[in-house]
Design a protein around this motif. Sequence first.
Motif, PDB file in Angstrom:
ATOM      1  N   CYS A  18      65.025   9.191  62.557  1.00 13.72           N
ATOM      2  CA  CYS A  18      63.853   9.730  63.260  1.00 13.72           C
ATOM      3  C   CYS A  18      62.760   9.988  62.227  1.00 13.72           C
ATOM      4  O   CYS A  18      62.932   9.669  61.061  1.00 13.72           O
ATOM      5  N   CYS A  20      61.523  12.936  61.289  1.00 16.57           N
ATOM      6  CA  CYS A  20      61.519  14.283  60.722  1.00 16.57           C
ATOM      7  C   CYS A  20      61.635  14.222  59.201  1.00 16.57           C
ATOM      8  O   CYS A  20      62.269  13.320  58.665  1.00 16.57           O
ATOM      9  N   SER A  69      63.558  19.223  62.884  1.00 12.42           N
ATOM     10  CA  SER A  69      64.402  18.486  63.836  1.00 12.42           C
ATOM     11  C   SER A  69      63.587  18.126  65.076  1.00 12.42           C
ATOM     12  O   SER A  69      62.564  18.729  65.354  1.00 12.42           O
ATOM     13  N   CYS A  70      64.064  17.096  65.781  1.00  8.72           N
ATOM     14  CA  CYS A  70      63.399  16.683  67.020  1.00  8.72           C
ATOM     15  C   CYS A  70      64.477  16.342  68.043  1.00  8.72           C
ATOM     16  O   CYS A  70      65.632  16.717  67.879  1.00  8.72           O
ATOM     17  N   VAL A  72      65.972  13.659  68.537  1.00 10.16           N
ATOM     18  CA  VAL A  72      67.012  12.754  68.028  1.00 10.16           C
ATOM     19  C   VAL A  72      68.185  13.570  67.495  1.00 10.16           C
ATOM     20  O   VAL A  72      69.348  13.298  67.800  1.00 10.16           O
ATOM     21  N   GLU A  73      67.874  14.618  66.713  1.00  8.69           N
ATOM     22  CA  GLU A  73      68.938  15.459  66.163  1.00  8.69           C
ATOM     23  C   GLU A  73      69.750  16.139  67.268  1.00  8.69           C
ATOM     24  O   GLU A  73      70.950  16.305  67.148  1.00  8.69           O
TER      25      GLU A  73
HETATM   26 ZN   LIG Z   1      64.155  14.264  64.051  1.00  8.00          ZN
END
Ligand SMILES: [Zn+2]
Length: 363
Positions: A18, A20, A69-70, A72-73
């Motif tokens: 991602c 991040c 984090s986003c 995806v995490e």
């Molecule tokens: Zn992320």
Amino acid sequence: MKVGIEIHQRLDAGKLFCNCPSVPAEGDGASIYRRQRAVAGELGKIDAAAAQEFVRKRQFLYEAPMNASCLVESDDEPPHDMNPTAIDIAVEICLLLEAKVVDEVQVMRKTVIDGSNTGGFQRTSIVGLDGKLRTSRGEVGIPVICIEEESSGILGEEGGAAKFCLDRLGMPLIEIATDPTIVDGEHAQEVAEKLGGILRTTGKVQRGIGTIRQDLNVSTEGGARVEIKGAQELKLIGKMVENEARRQKTLMGIREELEKRFGGKVDFGYQAVDLTTIFENTGSKLFKGAIGKGHRIFGMRMPKFKGLLGTEVGEGRRFGTELSDYAKMNAGVAGIMHSDEDLSKYGISEKEAREAEMKLSLE
Ligand SMILES: [Zn+2]
């Protein structure tokens, strides 16, 4: 002696799947509760360990910081393409280690059941094969070099859930594994230092505590293959290898001595006997506390073991400690003590020890 080293080094790049940044948590974020469910893999089978974890109905709590984090995490959005900067660094390291770079990087998954990965698996990819490291004692092979995602760090327990932070999840790691051609502690030290040096010369790896981890595989002739996980101090690698070799050698010596005493195969045909009643009015705080909680005290005869349990197998470790650790792990006992020890240090009286011995010899 055969030794292999596996190094995990965090790369100085953004996250692997991602956009991040690879930075520690800071400021606000969300908290997410999750359970994981075991599902069938590509081969149609459910992983046995995953199924068992599912039965335990373990709950996980994830701290999801906005800065690191986003979605995806938290596994709410599919992974993006692999970070090209991270791949570049990995390829550079492969070339420095004279490895063959693969034509195409394929992402595979390894099941992870402890909750440290929200998806229930870790993504990993082979980048290079058949590398080597030249050392003062010959070439050490590096069969595989992988790039993979870091797990999330555990923060502890909260309300019966294991609590993790997602800042670390998805940071790019390079995994370098040597073949088991390292010959002793000094050689292991040299290999670890050389690999560390190569990683640092790229100028593209993270520095500081926790950014590099090393696992050691040590096996001695006739002994077991033992994995020492998570060595963080490069300086101590040589010493750790020597200590493990000494431990295995001492344990094999004990086995030989026992075989001699038993006249062949060590036959341990005795059962554990419940001794709790002997200690009902004990002055031993340890036993009193345990019995108060409803625990029980068991004893077992160990004929022909006299004098062996106190044998030192390493710094501050005796053969008795080895057995105790094994019993704690595999039988769920709180610990073991033995009659080669001074039992009065546990507050056990001579009379109690004698009674226990008598009861055991009658069984
Ligand atoms: Zn992320």
